[in-house]
Motif scaffolding. Sequence first.
Motif, mmCIF file in Angstrom:
data_model
loop_
_atom_site.group_PDB
_atom_site.id
_atom_site.type_symbol
_atom_site.label_atom_id
_atom_site.label_comp_id
_atom_site.label_asym_id
_atom_site.label_seq_id
_atom_site.Cartn_x
_atom_site.Cartn_y
_atom_site.Cartn_z
ATOM 1 N N HIS A 176 0.842 -1.200 0.000
ATOM 2 C CA HIS A 176 0.000 0.000 0.000
ATOM 3 C C HIS A 176 0.879 1.253 0.000
ATOM 4 O O HIS A 176 0.609 2.209 -0.733
ATOM 5 C CB HIS A 176 -0.908 0.016 1.236
ATOM 6 N N GLU A 177 1.926 1.228 0.831
ATOM 7 C CA GLU A 177 2.843 2.380 0.901
ATOM 8 C C GLU A 177 3.542 2.599 -0.436
ATOM 9 O O GLU A 177 3.711 3.736 -0.883
ATOM 10 C CB GLU A 177 3.906 2.156 1.993
ATOM 11 N N LEU A 178 3.961 1.501 -1.059
ATOM 12 C CA LEU A 178 4.629 1.596 -2.353
ATOM 13 C C LEU A 178 3.684 2.211 -3.380
ATOM 14 O O LEU A 178 4.075 3.079 -4.161
ATOM 15 C CB LEU A 178 5.080 0.202 -2.824
ATOM 16 N N PHE A 179 2.415 1.780 -3.363
ATOM 17 C CA PHE A 179 1.464 2.322 -4.335
ATOM 18 C C PHE A 179 1.252 3.818 -4.094
ATOM 19 O O PHE A 179 1.225 4.606 -5.053
ATOM 20 C CB PHE A 179 0.125 1.578 -4.280
ATOM 21 N N SER A 180 1.133 4.220 -2.833
ATOM 22 C CA SER A 180 0.976 5.647 -2.519
ATOM 23 C C SER A 180 2.177 6.443 -3.018
ATOM 24 O O SER A 180 2.033 7.533 -3.576
ATOM 25 C CB SER A 180 0.816 5.850 -1.009
ATOM 26 N N GLU A 181 3.363 5.885 -2.808
ATOM 27 C CA GLU A 181 4.600 6.546 -3.265
ATOM 28 C C GLU A 181 4.608 6.686 -4.794
ATOM 29 O O GLU A 181 4.979 7.727 -5.340
ATOM 30 C CB GLU A 181 5.808 5.713 -2.808
ATOM 31 N N MET A 182 4.172 5.626 -5.497
ATOM 32 C CA MET A 182 4.120 5.665 -6.956
ATOM 33 C C MET A 182 3.150 6.741 -7.433
ATOM 34 O O MET A 182 3.449 7.493 -8.374
ATOM 35 C CB MET A 182 3.695 4.303 -7.521
ATOM 36 N N MET A 183 2.001 6.843 -6.770
ATOM 37 C CA MET A 183 0.999 7.827 -7.186
ATOM 38 C C MET A 183 1.462 9.262 -6.897
ATOM 39 O O MET A 183 1.202 10.171 -7.671
ATOM 40 C CB MET A 183 -0.352 7.559 -6.493
ATOM 41 N N GLU A 184 2.183 9.446 -5.779
ATOM 42 C CA GLU A 184 2.736 10.777 -5.476
ATOM 43 C C GLU A 184 3.759 11.177 -6.533
ATOM 44 O O GLU A 184 3.787 12.314 -7.006
ATOM 45 C CB GLU A 184 3.399 10.770 -4.089
ATOM 46 N N GLN A 185 4.632 10.222 -6.903
ATOM 47 C CA GLN A 185 5.653 10.507 -7.905
ATOM 48 C C GLN A 185 5.003 10.770 -9.274
ATOM 49 O O GLN A 185 5.443 11.649 -10.018
ATOM 50 C CB GLN A 185 6.643 9.338 -8.007
ATOM 51 N N ALA A 186 3.954 10.023 -9.595
ATOM 52 C CA ALA A 186 3.250 10.225 -10.870
ATOM 53 C C ALA A 186 2.627 11.615 -10.921
ATOM 54 O O ALA A 186 2.609 12.266 -11.972
ATOM 55 C CB ALA A 186 2.171 9.152 -11.050
ATOM 56 N N TYR A 187 2.147 12.086 -9.757
ATOM 57 C CA TYR A 187 1.542 13.425 -9.714
ATOM 58 C C TYR A 187 2.612 14.508 -9.845
ATOM 59 O O TYR A 187 2.470 15.448 -10.612
ATOM 60 C CB TYR A 187 0.745 13.611 -8.416
ATOM 61 N N SER A 188 3.737 14.340 -9.115
ATOM 62 C CA SER A 188 4.781 15.375 -9.140
ATOM 63 C C SER A 188 5.506 15.414 -10.491
ATOM 64 O O SER A 188 5.854 16.479 -10.982
ATOM 65 C CB SER A 188 5.785 15.187 -7.996
ATOM 66 N N GLU A 189 5.709 14.239 -11.123
ATOM 67 C CA GLU A 189 6.452 14.220 -12.395
ATOM 68 C C GLU A 189 5.569 14.488 -13.610
ATOM 69 O O GLU A 189 5.991 15.144 -14.557
ATOM 70 C CB GLU A 189 7.138 12.853 -12.584
ATOM 71 N N LEU A 190 4.334 13.941 -13.582
ATOM 72 C CA LEU A 190 3.497 13.992 -14.787
ATOM 73 C C LEU A 190 2.181 14.744 -14.590
ATOM 74 O O LEU A 190 1.430 14.919 -15.544
ATOM 75 C CB LEU A 190 3.171 12.559 -15.263
ATOM 76 N N GLY A 191 1.911 15.131 -13.342
ATOM 77 C CA GLY A 191 0.631 15.774 -13.064
ATOM 78 C C GLY A 191 -0.539 14.802 -13.161
ATOM 79 O O GLY A 191 -1.676 15.190 -13.399
ATOM 80 N N PHE A 192 -0.240 13.512 -12.961
ATOM 81 C CA PHE A 192 -1.275 12.478 -13.052
ATOM 82 C C PHE A 192 -2.027 12.401 -11.729
ATOM 83 O O PHE A 192 -1.467 12.022 -10.706
ATOM 84 C CB PHE A 192 -0.638 11.129 -13.390
ATOM 85 N N ASP A 193 -3.310 12.778 -11.751
ATOM 86 C CA ASP A 193 -4.121 12.794 -10.536
ATOM 87 C C ASP A 193 -4.805 11.444 -10.369
ATOM 88 O O ASP A 193 -5.597 11.023 -11.215
ATOM 89 C CB ASP A 193 -5.156 13.923 -10.655
ATOM 90 N N ALA A 194 -4.481 10.755 -9.281
ATOM 91 C CA ALA A 194 -4.966 9.382 -9.101
ATOM 92 C C ALA A 194 -6.257 9.285 -8.294
ATOM 93 O O ALA A 194 -6.554 8.262 -7.717
ATOM 94 C CB ALA A 194 -3.881 8.551 -8.428
ATOM 95 N N SER A 195 -7.038 10.361 -8.261
ATOM 96 C CA SER A 195 -8.297 10.269 -7.523
ATOM 97 C C SER A 195 -9.337 9.536 -8.365
ATOM 98 O O SER A 195 -9.258 9.516 -9.589
ATOM 99 C CB SER A 195 -8.795 11.676 -7.168
ATOM 100 N N GLY A 196 -10.304 8.933 -7.678
ATOM 101 C CA GLY A 196 -11.340 8.200 -8.403
ATOM 102 C C GLY A 196 -10.944 6.767 -8.688
ATOM 103 O O GLY A 196 -9.920 6.292 -8.213
ATOM 104 N N PRO A 197 -11.775 6.069 -9.466
ATOM 105 C CA PRO A 197 -11.492 4.656 -9.730
ATOM 106 C C PRO A 197 -10.275 4.468 -10.633
ATOM 107 O O PRO A 197 -10.079 5.203 -11.597
ATOM 108 C CB PRO A 197 -12.765 4.151 -10.418
ATOM 109 N N LEU A 198 -9.465 3.469 -10.311
ATOM 110 C CA LEU A 198 -8.269 3.161 -11.090
ATOM 111 C C LEU A 198 -8.246 1.683 -11.440
ATOM 112 O O LEU A 198 -8.588 0.848 -10.611
ATOM 113 C CB LEU A 198 -6.998 3.473 -10.282
ATOM 114 N N ALA A 199 -7.816 1.379 -12.659
ATOM 115 C CA ALA A 199 -7.550 -0.015 -13.024
ATOM 116 C C ALA A 199 -6.043 -0.182 -12.992
ATOM 117 O O ALA A 199 -5.314 0.584 -13.625
ATOM 118 C CB ALA A 199 -8.091 -0.311 -14.416
ATOM 119 N N VAL A 200 -5.560 -1.147 -12.231
ATOM 120 C CA VAL A 200 -4.124 -1.340 -12.059
ATOM 121 C C VAL A 200 -3.744 -2.732 -12.556
ATOM 122 O O VAL A 200 -4.299 -3.729 -12.107
ATOM 123 C CB VAL A 200 -3.717 -1.190 -10.571
ATOM 124 N N GLU A 201 -2.814 -2.782 -13.517
ATOM 125 C CA GLU A 201 -2.314 -4.065 -14.022
ATOM 126 C C GLU A 201 -0.859 -4.193 -13.589
ATOM 127 O O GLU A 201 -0.064 -3.285 -13.828
ATOM 128 C CB GLU A 201 -2.391 -4.109 -15.545
#
Length: 203
Positions: free
Chosen positions: A38-63
Motif C-alpha cells: 500500500h505504501e509503495l502504491f501511494s509513493e508511486m501515485m505521489e511521484q506520478a503526480y509530481s512528475e506527470l501531473g497524473f491525478d490518481a483520484s477516483g477509480p483506477l484499473a491497475v495491471e
Amino acid sequence: MKIERLSQDKIRIFLTFDDLLERGIQKEDMWREIPKVHELFSEMMEQAYSELGFDASGPLAVEVFALPAQGMVVIVTRGKTDSHHIGYPDTDDDHDDEVYEMEVTLEQSDTVMYAFRDFEDVISVSKKLLSSGISEDGRLYAYQGKYMLAFDPAGSEPSKYHAIIALLAEYGEAASVTTAVLEEYGKVVIAAGAVKEICNHFE
C-alpha cells in the motif's frame, strides 16, 4: 522507479527488483494486500503526480506484470469502474475522505525483453545467439526509436535461459515494456524466428 505517460488517463511505472528490495518487498508480495505494498502504491501515485501531473483520484484499473530478469511493470488507468475495489488511503491531508478505488490485475510474464538503440547491435547479438546454438527464435519489434527483441523461453532449461539473458545484456538493456504494449503501440518487424531471419539477411 521510472514513470511514463501512455495517454491522458494511463501511465506505466517500471520497478526494478532493487526498487522492491529497498522497500523490503519481495516479488511475491505484490500479489498480497500488505501495508508495505500500500505504501509503495501511494509513493508511486505521489511521484506520478509530481512528475506527470497524473491525478490518481477516483477509480483506477491497475495491471501488474512481473517480468523475468527485469522487474515489474505497473500500468495504471484512470476512470474504469468495477465491483472489485481495494481501498488505498490517500496520503494528501486535504483529501482525508478519499481512497484509491482499485481494480487490480496481476500477471506473470515469462517473456524476456531487451531494447537496442542500434540495429547493428541486434545483428551482433543475433549472430552470437545463433552461432552458440542458444536460440534461433525471438520476435523483433520497433518501439519509440529502439528495436526490441522478445523471447519466450518456456520449457528451456535454466542454463539456456540464463545464457540468452547474458548475451542480450551484453548488447542491450532490459526493457520495461510488456508484449501487450508493444503490440498496441509498437510495430512488429519480425513476428517469429527473428534471430534466424536476421542472420539470413545480414551474413
